[in-house]
Design an enzyme around this catalytic site. Structure first.
Site, PDB file in Angstrom:
ATOM      1  NE  ARG A  16      -2.246  -1.385   3.552  1.00 59.48           N
ATOM      2  CZ  ARG A  16      -2.657  -1.138   4.787  1.00 59.48           C
ATOM      3  NH1 ARG A  16      -3.786  -0.453   4.978  1.00 59.48           N
ATOM      4  NH2 ARG A  16      -1.972  -1.529   5.831  1.00 59.48           N
ATOM      5  CE  LYS A 116     -19.835   1.287  -3.257  1.00 55.71           C
ATOM      6  NZ  LYS A 116     -20.576   0.124  -2.801  1.00 55.71           N
ATOM      7  CB  SER A 437     -16.942   3.172  12.344  1.00 50.17           C
ATOM      8  OG  SER A 437     -17.106   3.946  11.167  1.00 50.17           O
ATOM      9  CD  GLU A 488     -18.803  -0.173  13.635  1.00 49.47           C
ATOM     10  OE1 GLU A 488     -17.973  -0.367  12.728  1.00 49.47           O
ATOM     11  OE2 GLU A 488     -19.997   0.053  13.403  1.00 49.47           O
ATOM     12  NE  ARG A 519     -12.316   2.112   3.670  1.00 44.85           N
ATOM     13  CZ  ARG A 519     -12.185   1.328   4.732  1.00 44.85           C
ATOM     14  NH1 ARG A 519     -11.047   1.292   5.381  1.00 44.85           N
ATOM     15  NH2 ARG A 519     -13.181   0.592   5.154  1.00 44.85           N
ATOM     16  CD1 TRP A 565     -18.502  -4.874  -1.070  1.00 45.80           C
ATOM     17  CD2 TRP A 565     -18.505  -3.949   0.962  1.00 45.80           C
ATOM     18  NE1 TRP A 565     -19.038  -3.616  -1.201  1.00 45.80           N
ATOM     19  CE2 TRP A 565     -19.047  -3.026   0.023  1.00 45.80           C
ATOM     20  CE3 TRP A 565     -18.409  -3.573   2.292  1.00 45.80           C
ATOM     21  CZ2 TRP A 565     -19.502  -1.753   0.405  1.00 45.80           C
ATOM     22  CZ3 TRP A 565     -18.856  -2.317   2.668  1.00 45.80           C
ATOM     23  CH2 TRP A 565     -19.385  -1.411   1.730  1.00 45.80           C
ATOM     24  CD  GLU A 609     -20.083  -3.434  -4.402  1.00 41.10           C
ATOM     25  OE1 GLU A 609     -19.424  -4.465  -4.252  1.00 41.10           O
ATOM     26  OE2 GLU A 609     -19.966  -2.439  -3.674  1.00 41.10           O
ATOM     27  CG  HIS A 645     -25.419   3.010   6.077  1.00 43.06           C
ATOM     28  ND1 HIS A 645     -25.812   4.304   5.813  1.00 43.06           N
ATOM     29  CD2 HIS A 645     -24.146   2.898   5.613  1.00 43.06           C
ATOM     30  CE1 HIS A 645     -24.812   4.946   5.229  1.00 43.06           C
ATOM     31  NE2 HIS A 645     -23.792   4.112   5.094  1.00 43.06           N
ATOM     32  CG  HIS A 698     -16.128   9.146   1.772  1.00 41.19           C
ATOM     33  ND1 HIS A 698     -17.459   8.842   1.908  1.00 41.19           N
ATOM     34  CD2 HIS A 698     -15.457   7.982   1.963  1.00 41.19           C
ATOM     35  CE1 HIS A 698     -17.591   7.553   2.156  1.00 41.19           C
ATOM     36  NE2 HIS A 698     -16.398   7.014   2.195  1.00 41.19           N
TER      37      HIS A 698
END
Length: 759
Positions: A16, A116, A437, A488, A519, A565, A609, A645, A698
């Protein structure tokens, strides 16, 4: 001799490296030259990995998003950015992330809308167009990468998003017809192709994945007009489709005046022989034969047997490639030294997929004996997976077969449940909450890593996480939120966390995939039947509830999102796997309720998605996906409030299916799209409660209270105020407390203003 090429390579680096370089630049810890140096090194390494290919992609690398790169290539910047001072890089990240007015930037800039990329978990920045949009070529960045590739000694194949797909993915801000811009954009593409030809480019990959979607007569005509114009360019165009079959667009695609056509044979079922006939004797047929979106080894012997007649017929006019860009898979399986050896032997990441391509091409070109050892090792791995007893669990299959329709039904309709829930929860008008979160600080990540590596015992780790939960609860009470979450801190990822506690999963250590910008996610590998051995979240949630008198939400990830996912097994129908997941999460829902948790959020961020790209297949998918959610959620009492959500998805066209999920409250993204997603409620009377996200998590921008009030007032014109919630548009794990606290403070202040106005 069959030729080999690739459609795109992962950008992020095996460790990464790009993520950390970009984030260091954003934080001011590194300069632009430092960031660009890392990018150059990654590109050079990527080209070296692909050097054995006949053609290597150039222009597939991006600092944030390739569609945003295309907008800059076409000189197409939003007006709010185009007139600002600063470098090209400044403006690039202004569009990508937005920018608050402050010491480093005098102008507050709203980020571009994000959604997406077709039916993947990759997010792109949506091009914004209107009747006045103009285009002008800015090819310096692409030409610089082309020069680098030549210096690296590879045969470059520039990768471009095609003009029709670019307009297809754009959003009109004034209701003008996007196709009216075709005549303006084509001259820029022609200029670009001429420029590339002048640099000695032989082939260009023109990505037009819109070809695998339903196209009406106007869009089909747009393809014909576009490629009649571009087909005369002094280089060869490889028209590239992926993510599904061409189906009724096959004749259209094959009839366009291009030098070659790429089709996805992994997710498609086009008549390849017929396509080869249509392309004639002088055009290339490129086949995507190695899965670009999953990580299971291909059956190379089966592929070689199937492709040999076509290879004999077409010779060097047969090109072989992955089905799509390898952007969607991790970089290198060789780094996974801790992965279960048996299951590791079933897998192929990006580098291994390129090796599969090499073996397959040699088998076709030089005969099976030339790669006999490779083919035998591959066949052994494929057979091992098919025969493994670890894949199938009769107990799980029996439980899934016993699912009844009643398991997907609530005891009472929403109107009756809502009365009981309001009496039980006693929440104010416009209740405030978050999506789940809170910031994942360096200390949290260090503690999690230390525990995972055995440097911190379980008891100490639990105390560290409880301290973070206490902090989150105190902050929420101080801010005045109405429904709290535990934050979380113990969760690495909303899917991986659950997969780690379910039978049927394994996990990579370095298997990162880009989701958007910097991300990255590490999708768990779902290899077998799914079973929940024990409760996964109850202890954390009940501890958080013990700290406050306010309602505490239980936070779960839904079965469809866990499925979509993950890297999912391909040896049974996805609907069967999803129902196994539904039963596992249903057990967690019931355990939370039994522990006294009366608000439970089951996130289905990836429902949209997974929607097939062809409308003819939508209903089949929606039937089993919605039923899986209902089976998960609907074993509870009327007083228990179920939330779900969904983020960063266009779902207006499936609103009836979302209503059929029958969640008591749904939260969605509306901040970046300026409440446009609520337009559907002008025609559809959504029956339950909804929280339109008013804080774009974001972006580093902190929303102003007046802005939140304005957005919620727009929502209240479509949905009664008593059924509206106030919340961010997604979880806050990627943000910092210095941003989160003032943003939530403003959100709570806006909710109070709304209540005062309604009084």
């Amino acid at each position: 001799m069959a030729q080999t090429h690739n459609l795109g390579f992962p950008r992020i680096g095996p460790r990464r490296e790009l993520k950390f370089a970009v984030e260091a630049y954003w934080k001011g810890e590194a300069g632009a030259n430092d960031l660009l140096a890392v990018a150059r090194d990654l590109r050079a390494a990527n080209w070296q990995h692909q050097a054995a290919l006949d053609y290597v992609p150039v222009g597939d690398f991006s600092l944030y998003d390739h569609l945003l790169d295309t907008s800059f290539l076409l000189g197409h910047l939003p007006d709010r950015v185009a007139r600002l001072d600063g470098s090209r890089l400044d403006n690039y990240f202004r569009v990508a992330r937005g920018r608050s007015a402050g010491d480093s930037d005098a102008h507050a800039v709203r980020a571009g809308e994000m959604t997406k990329w077709f039916d993947t978990n990759y997010h792109y920045i949506v091009p914004e167009v209107d009747a006045d949009t103009q285009f002008s070529l800015d090819a310096d960045e692409l030409l610089a990468q082309l020069a680098e590739a030549k210096q690296a000694g590879v045969t470059p194949k520039p990768v471009l998003v095609g003009p029709v797909t670019y307009l297809w993915l754009s959003k009109s801000r004034d209701e003008s017809d996007r196709l009216d811009l075709l005549d303006r954009i084509l001259p820029v593409y022609r200029e670009l192709l001429d420029t590339l030809a002048a640099q000695g480019v032989d082939w260009v990959q023109m990505d037009e994945p819109a070809l695998v979607t339903d196209l009406d007569a106007d869009w089909r005509q747009a393809f014909e007009a576009a490629y009649q114009s571009l087909g005369a360019a002094p280089l060869k165009i490889l028209l590239t489709s992926y993510f599904g079959p061409l189906a009724d667009n096959a004749e259209l695609a094959a009839g366009l005046p291009v030098a070659g056509l790429h089709v996805d044979t992994v997710l498609g079922n086009d008549d390849i022989e017929s396509l080869a006939d249509t392309l004639g004797e002088d055009r290339v047929l490129s086949l995507g034969v190695i899965a670009g979106r999953n990580i299971w080894k291909a059956d190379l012997s089966e592929l070689a047997d199937r492709l040999q007649p076509l290879a004999d017929r077409l010779g060097d006019r047969l090109w072989l490639a992955p089905s799509c860009s390898l952007l969607h898979v991790p970089v290198d399986l060789d780094t996974e030294t801790e992965l279960d050896p048996e299951i590791r032997n079933w897998l192929a990441f990006a580098l291994q997929k390129l090796d599969e391509l090499r073996v397959l091409a040699r088998a076709l070109n030089d005969g099976r004996d030339a790669v006999r050892a490779d083919l035998e090792a591959n066949a052994e791995a494929v057979a091992s997976r098919r025969a493994s007893r670890r894949v199938d669990n009769p107990e799980v299959k029996q439980a899934a077969a016993a699912i009844t329709p009643d398991m997907g039904k609530r005891h009472s309709p929403y109107a009756e449940r809502a009365k009981k829930q309001r009496a039980h929860l006693a929440l104010p008008l416009y209740p405030t909450t978050t999506i789940g979160s809170f910031p994942q600080t360096k200390d949290i990540r260090k503690a999690r890593l230390a525990h995972k590596r055995g440097r911190m015992n379980t008891e100490e780790y639990a105390e560290r996480m409880k301290a973070e939960i206490r902090h989150s609860v105190r902050e929420q009470e101080k801010l005045g939120l109405d429904v709290l979450v535990h934050g979380e801190p113990e969760r690495n990822d909303m899917v991986e966390y659950f997969g780690e506690q379910l039978e049927g999963y394994v996990f990579s250590r370095h298997g990162w995939v880009q989701s958007y910008g910097s991300r990255c996610v590490k999708p768990p590998i779902l290899f077998g039947d799914i079973k929940r051995p024990k409760a996964m979240t109850v202890d954390w949630i009940t501890y958080a509830q013990s700290l406050t008198d306010k309602p505490m939400k239980g936070m779960l990830t839904g079965p469809v999102t866990i499925l979509n996912w993950s890297f999912v097994r391909d040896d049974q129908r996805e609907s069967e796997t999803c129902m196994q997941l539904a039963l596992a999460i249903r057990g967690e829902v019931l355990d939370l309720e039994a522990a006294g948790v009366n608000i439970i959020q089951i996130d289905e961020a990836a429902l949209r998605e997974g929607l097939p790209l062809r409308r003819s297949r939508w209903q089949e998918y929606l039937d089993w996906a919605v039923e899986a959610f209902r089976v998960t959620a609907n074993g509870v009492a009327d007083e228990t409030q179920i939330h779900t959500h969904m983020c960063y998805s266009e779902f207006n066209d499936i609103i009836e299916a979302i209503a059929h999920m029958d969640a008591d409250v749904i939260t969605i993204e509306t901040s970046r799209s300026n409440m446009e997603l609520l337009d559907v409620f002008d025609r559809f009377a959504y029956p339950n409660e909804i929280g339109p996200g008013v804080y774009d998590i974001h972006s580093p921008n902190v929303p102003d209270p007046d802005q939140v009030v304005k957005l919620m007032s727009q929502a209240a014109r479509r949905i009664p105020g008593e059924r509206l919630w106030v919340n961010p548009d997604c979880g806050l794990k990627t943000r910092q407390w210095a941003e989160v606290s003032p943003a939530l403070k403003n959100m709570v202040a806006a909710a109070r203003t709304l209540r005062d106005r309604a009084a």
